[in-house]
Design an enzyme around this catalytic site. Structure first.
Site, PDB file in Angstrom:
ATOM      1  CB  CYS A  49     -25.059 -17.520 -62.605  1.00  9.76           C
ATOM      2  SG  CYS A  49     -23.840 -16.582 -63.474  1.00  9.76           S
ATOM      3  N   GLY A  66     -19.161 -28.193 -48.583  1.00  8.81           N
ATOM      4  CA  GLY A  66     -18.723 -28.702 -47.285  1.00  8.81           C
ATOM      5  C   GLY A  66     -17.866 -29.949 -47.406  1.00  8.81           C
ATOM      6  N   GLY A 119     -14.953 -28.130 -50.021  1.00 10.11           N
ATOM      7  CA  GLY A 119     -14.767 -29.143 -48.994  1.00 10.11           C
ATOM      8  C   GLY A 119     -13.576 -28.980 -48.083  1.00 10.11           C
ATOM      9  CB  THR A 129     -18.903 -25.079 -45.927  1.00 10.95           C
ATOM     10  OG1 THR A 129     -19.600 -24.965 -47.180  1.00 10.95           O
ATOM     11  CG2 THR A 129     -19.862 -25.617 -44.898  1.00 10.95           C
TER      12      THR A 129
HETATM   13  C1  LIG Z   1     -24.080 -19.595 -48.662  1.00 15.51           C
HETATM   14  C2  LIG Z   1     -23.253 -19.728 -49.893  1.00 15.51           C
HETATM   15  C3  LIG Z   1     -23.275 -18.726 -50.868  1.00 15.51           C
HETATM   16  C4  LIG Z   1     -22.499 -18.848 -52.018  1.00 15.51           C
HETATM   17  N1  LIG Z   1     -22.513 -17.836 -52.945  1.00 15.51           N
HETATM   18  C5  LIG Z   1     -21.694 -17.914 -54.031  1.00 15.51           C
HETATM   19  C6  LIG Z   1     -21.595 -16.838 -54.940  1.00 15.51           C
HETATM   20  O1  LIG Z   1     -22.224 -15.774 -54.791  1.00 15.51           O
HETATM   21  N2  LIG Z   1     -20.787 -16.993 -56.015  1.00 15.51           N
HETATM   22  C7  LIG Z   1     -20.041 -18.122 -56.231  1.00 15.51           C
HETATM   23  O2  LIG Z   1     -19.307 -18.192 -57.220  1.00 15.51           O
HETATM   24  N3  LIG Z   1     -20.091 -19.156 -55.357  1.00 15.51           N
HETATM   25  C8  LIG Z   1     -20.893 -19.070 -54.276  1.00 15.51           C
HETATM   26  N4  LIG Z   1     -20.923 -20.091 -53.376  1.00 15.51           N
HETATM   27  C9  LIG Z   1     -20.082 -21.295 -53.601  1.00 15.51           C
HETATM   28  C10 LIG Z   1     -18.758 -21.185 -52.841  1.00 15.51           C
HETATM   29  O3  LIG Z   1     -17.995 -20.105 -53.310  1.00 15.51           O
HETATM   30  C11 LIG Z   1     -17.941 -22.467 -52.986  1.00 15.51           C
HETATM   31  O4  LIG Z   1     -17.755 -22.721 -54.357  1.00 15.51           O
HETATM   32  C12 LIG Z   1     -18.625 -23.667 -52.350  1.00 15.51           C
HETATM   33  O5  LIG Z   1     -19.194 -23.306 -51.112  1.00 15.51           O
HETATM   34  C13 LIG Z   1     -17.688 -24.858 -52.177  1.00 15.51           C
HETATM   35  O6  LIG Z   1     -16.699 -24.586 -51.231  1.00 15.51           O
HETATM   36  P1  LIG Z   1     -16.794 -25.086 -49.691  1.00 15.51           P
HETATM   37  O7  LIG Z   1     -17.086 -26.548 -49.732  1.00 15.51           O
HETATM   38  O8  LIG Z   1     -15.451 -24.731 -49.111  1.00 15.51           O
HETATM   39  O9  LIG Z   1     -17.903 -24.323 -49.070  1.00 15.51           O
HETATM   40  C14 LIG Z   1     -21.699 -20.000 -52.217  1.00 15.51           C
HETATM   41  C15 LIG Z   1     -21.674 -21.003 -51.235  1.00 15.51           C
HETATM   42  C16 LIG Z   1     -22.436 -20.884 -50.085  1.00 15.51           C
HETATM   43  C17 LIG Z   1     -22.368 -21.996 -49.060  1.00 15.51           C
END
Ligand SMILES: Cc1cc2nc3c(=O)[nH]c(=O)nc-3n(C[C@H](O)[C@H](O)[C@H](O)COP(=O)(O)O)c2cc1C
Length: 305
Positions: free
Chosen positions: A129, A216, A243, A265
């Site tokens: 952040c 994703g 991913g 995702t």
């Molecule tokens: C809608 C959304 C909200 C997210 N909010 C946070 C969050 O509050 N804190 C955080 O550390 N990561 C947040 N992320 C990131 C996810 O924790 C993760 O790192 C990211 O989606 C990659 O993983 P994935 O490809 O499996 O989705 C968010 C991701 C998405 C899609």
């Protein structure tokens, strides 16, 4: 169900699967049995209530996945302690809050309060952040700021701390080493990739914040590389994140060096994805005669000339 237990420092998980922060909410407990997960990680919380960014905050991408810029919508620490923690305390699964903050002081304050609660098993630090005192550059993009942040939090809590690294850096190994030197216990690798998408008909960015975080299936190879690099640079256990859509994707991250895996995702596509992925890991183990999942961590065979 046996052979799926993993140990990450002081954290013992019944299996390596857990939600990625921001992709799991209390309503999900209507769809899946939380006791079948390795851990619970809710959306990042902040000290004060925040409404997040204006809409639209999410768009889909053609290559598979999405860009989001929610902007850490949070009910604040008081609500979290009074409502969210008691809700999750009824499950036997380890509970890992994720903390976001605008300053190191605020990170330290929130972590100190959470660290005193019995219901909290570890804390993930969302160091991706923006640091408002450093022109909005994320804490986790600078090794010395990452060090200072983790070090200050380390001084106020005994429970495991898990910085979640940003992939948007030149050398993730350098940030990983800074966090390890500062006293981190585990590393989550990684958060989303900064990205942008434009509607060619309106010529406007698809999300109101212009840029957002890409997640994703398309990012899996990028995260496999990051996990591999961090595993080589640091001796800390790694939680791979990014991913993962299938059990084989999770195994790939574990072969690269992850001891556990977060699912984000994929849960938006199918709310039961985490359970399916866990079952697919068991099928993979059966297929290859693997009795203990820990055997595959960092097991990639790289033959260098
Ligand atoms: C809608 C959304 C909200 C997210 N909010 C946070 C969050 O509050 N804190 C955080 O550390 N990561 C947040 N992320 C990131 C996810 O924790 C993760 O790192 C990211 O989606 C990659 O993983 P994935 O490809 O499996 O989705 C968010 C991701 C998405 C899609």
């Amino acid at each position: 169900m046996s052979g799926l237990e993993v140990t990450l420092g002081k954290l013992h998980l019944k299996n390596p699967i857990m939600p990625a922060s921001g992709t799991f909410a209390e309503q999900m407990t209507n769809y899946i049995d939380v006791n079948q997960l390795g851990a619970i990680i809710p959306k990042s919380i902040t000290k004060h209530r925040r409404t997040g960014n204006p809409t639209p905050r999410i768009c889909e991408t053609k290559a598979g996945g999405m860009i989001n810029s929610i902007g850490i919508q949070s009910e604040g620490l008081t609500y979290f302690k009074e409502k969210t923690i008691p809700f999750y305390a009824s499950f036997s699964t380890p509970f890992i809050p994720s903390v976001s903050a605008d300053s190191i002081e605020e990170f330290t304050e929130v972590c100190e309060e959470l660290g005193e609660m019995d219901e909290v098993d570890a804390i993930e630090l969302n160091i991706s952040c923006p640091n408002l005192k450093n022109n909005g550059v994320a804490f986790g993009m600078d090794p010395s700021v990452s060090y200072e942040l983790v070090n200050r939090v380390r001084k106020v809590i005994k429970k495991p701390i898990i910085p979640k690294l940003s992939p948007n850096v030149t050398s993730i190994a350098e940030i990983a080493r800074a966090c390890e030197a500062a006293g981190a216990d585990i590393l989550t690798v990684s958060n989303t990739f900064i990205a942008m998408s434009i509607d060619v008909h309106t010529r406007k960015p698809k999300i109101s914040n212009v840029m957002g975080g890409y997640s994703g299936p398309a990012i899996l190879p990028l995260v496999v590389r990051l996990v591999y690099q961090v595993h080589q640079a640091s001796s800390l256990p790694i939680i791979g994140c990014g991913g993962v859509m299938t059990g084989e994707d999770a195994v790939e991250l574990m072969l690269a060096g992850a001891s556990a895996v977060q699912i984000g995702t994929a849960s938006f596509v199918d709310p039961e994805a985490m359970i399916t992925i866990r079952e697919e890991i068991e099928e993979y183990m059966k297929l290859h005669g693997i009795k203990d999942i820990q055997e595959i961590i960092g097991g990639v065979m790289v033959h260098k000339p």
